[in-house]
Motif scaffolding. Structure first.
Motif: not given
Length: 218
Positions: A1-4, A36-39, A126-127, A214-217
């Motif tokens: 899990x990333x912390x943002x 959100x999405x593992x973050x 990231x695109x 972006x978070x979803x990517x």
């Protein structure tokens, strides 16, 4: 899990992100925490200007894997109403005042000697597919076309705001990646204050939509 850590200067900008989700806390700043999405996200309303942005980034960025900023900006040489990926940030009010000019240096470095490259580079895109821009940040709201033109000529900036450059400097100091998406409210001229208030909510949501993508990517 990333912390943002997601920073937004104004409540309208922070509330546009994942609206209605998360738990609000108060740690000196208004913060909304959500997953959100593992973050693990912390959305902080930092307030206007470089000092507020740097303080919030420093207080909460140490435990983050990524410092991210969302919100609004003025257009110097960019299309009004669009959202932009901020590939580079520079602080336009950091440097040395000389009798005939203002020399700008990379914020935090000794402002003397030969003037070099002053910008901080963001993480790779990231695109998202957004146009890329260099933003000039400073503790002044630009509402003068002559000043705006000078920032284009002197710094190659196409957008202007009051926070991203400071967040980028903090990220560099902490050794963290940073990113920012901002949408245009005004064109840095005599009508900018009126246009900013008229377009704030719409532009804040336009930037937030891209940050959510972006978070979803990630």
């Amino acid at each position: 899990m990333s912390r943002i850590l997601i920073l937004a200067a104004l409540p309208e900008e922070a509330d546009a992100l994942f609206p209605g989700e998360g738990v609000r806390t108060a740690d000196g700043f208004a913060i909304r925490r959500l997953a959100v999405r593992g973050h693990a996200l912390a959305v902080a309303t930092c307030g206007l200007g470089k000092v507020h942005a740097a303080l919030a980034a420093g207080l909460f960025g140490g435990d983050a894997d990524l410092l991210l900023m969302s919100g609004t900006c003025g257009a110097l040489d960019a299309e009004a109403g669009r959202a932009y990926w901020l590939a580079e940030a520079v602080q336009h009010d950091y440097g040395t005042v000389r009798p005939d000019r203002f020399d700008r240096y990379r914020a935090g470095e000794w402002p003397a000697g030969e003037v070099g490259e002053a910008h901080f580079a963001a993480m790779p895109d990231p695109g998202l597919g957004l146009p890329h821009a260099r933003i000039a940040s400073g503790d002044s709201f630009i509402a003068c076309p002559d000043v705006a033109a000078g920032l284009v000529r002197g710094l190659g900036a196409t957008l202007v705001d009051m926070e991203v450059g400071a967040v980028a400097q903090v990220a560099a100091r902490l050794g963290k990646p940073w990113a920012a998406v901002k949408a245009v409210t005004d064109t840095a001229d005599e009508g900018s204050s009126r246009d900013f208030h008229a377009n704030l909510v719409r532009a804040a949501r336009a930037a937030a939509i891209e940050v959510e993508r972006l978070i979803a990517m990630l």
